[in-house]
Design a protein around this motif. Sequence first.
Motif, short mmCIF file in Angstrom:
data_model
loop_
_atom_site.label_atom_id
_atom_site.label_comp_id
_atom_site.label_asym_id
_atom_site.label_seq_id
_atom_site.Cartn_x
_atom_site.Cartn_y
_atom_site.Cartn_z
N HIS A 1 68.88 51.51 4.97
CA HIS A 1 67.85 50.48 4.83
C HIS A 1 68.13 49.45 5.91
CE1 HIS A 1 65.70 47.02 3.23
NE2 HIS A 1 65.01 47.87 2.49
N CYS A 2 67.22 49.32 6.87
CA CYS A 2 67.49 48.44 8.02
C CYS A 2 67.49 46.96 7.64
CB CYS A 2 66.54 48.72 9.17
SG CYS A 2 64.82 48.31 8.83
N ILE B 1 62.04 54.46 -3.52
CA ILE B 1 60.96 55.16 -2.82
C ILE B 1 59.87 55.58 -3.81
CG2 ILE B 1 60.38 57.31 -1.59
CD1 ILE B 1 63.19 56.99 -0.22
N GLY C 1 58.59 51.38 -2.69
CA GLY C 1 59.35 50.50 -1.79
C GLY C 1 60.23 51.28 -0.86
N TYR C 2 60.97 50.55 -0.03
CA TYR C 2 62.05 51.12 0.77
C TYR C 2 61.59 51.90 2.00
CZ TYR C 2 66.94 52.71 1.18
OH TYR C 2 68.23 52.94 1.60
N VAL C 3 60.52 52.67 1.89
CA VAL C 3 60.12 53.59 2.96
C VAL C 3 59.91 52.86 4.29
CG1 VAL C 3 58.36 55.25 3.69
CG2 VAL C 3 59.11 55.20 1.33
N LYS C 4 59.31 51.70 4.25
CA LYS C 4 59.03 50.93 5.47
C LYS C 4 60.31 50.55 6.22
CE LYS C 4 57.44 46.52 5.38
NZ LYS C 4 56.49 45.44 5.15
N HIS C 5 61.41 50.43 5.50
CA HIS C 5 62.67 49.99 6.09
C HIS C 5 63.71 51.11 6.20
CE1 HIS C 5 61.24 45.89 5.77
NE2 HIS C 5 60.87 46.18 4.54
N ARG C 6 63.29 52.32 5.92
CA ARG C 6 64.21 53.47 5.90
C ARG C 6 64.55 53.88 7.33
NH1 ARG C 6 67.48 56.33 2.49
NH2 ARG C 6 66.90 58.48 2.15
#
Length: 91
Positions: A24-25, A42, A46-51
């Motif tokens: 997670h960036c 996910i 959530g999370y996918v955009k920052h993966r």
Amino acid sequence: MSFTLIGPDGRPYQSSTKGAWGGHCGNRIYGRTDCPAALRAIAKGGYVKHRVFFADEQTAIAAGYRPCGACCKGKYQAWKAAKERGERWTP
């Protein structure tokens, strides 16, 4: 097929090989690609955009990411203890 991975310098690059580790960036956390905590996030949208993905664990560490507390518990505890002592963590 091409995959975008993060290199040890923290910059993205294209690879023909899928990343072995995810992260997670925003939180600068890395873990297994099958991490239960990441998969739950996910599934909730959530999370996918920052993966982000890494070729290996050493690359994630070199890029400044810390181990996940859910799927890398032992390494996370060692990282946390080193941080509390003001030391640099090395696996």
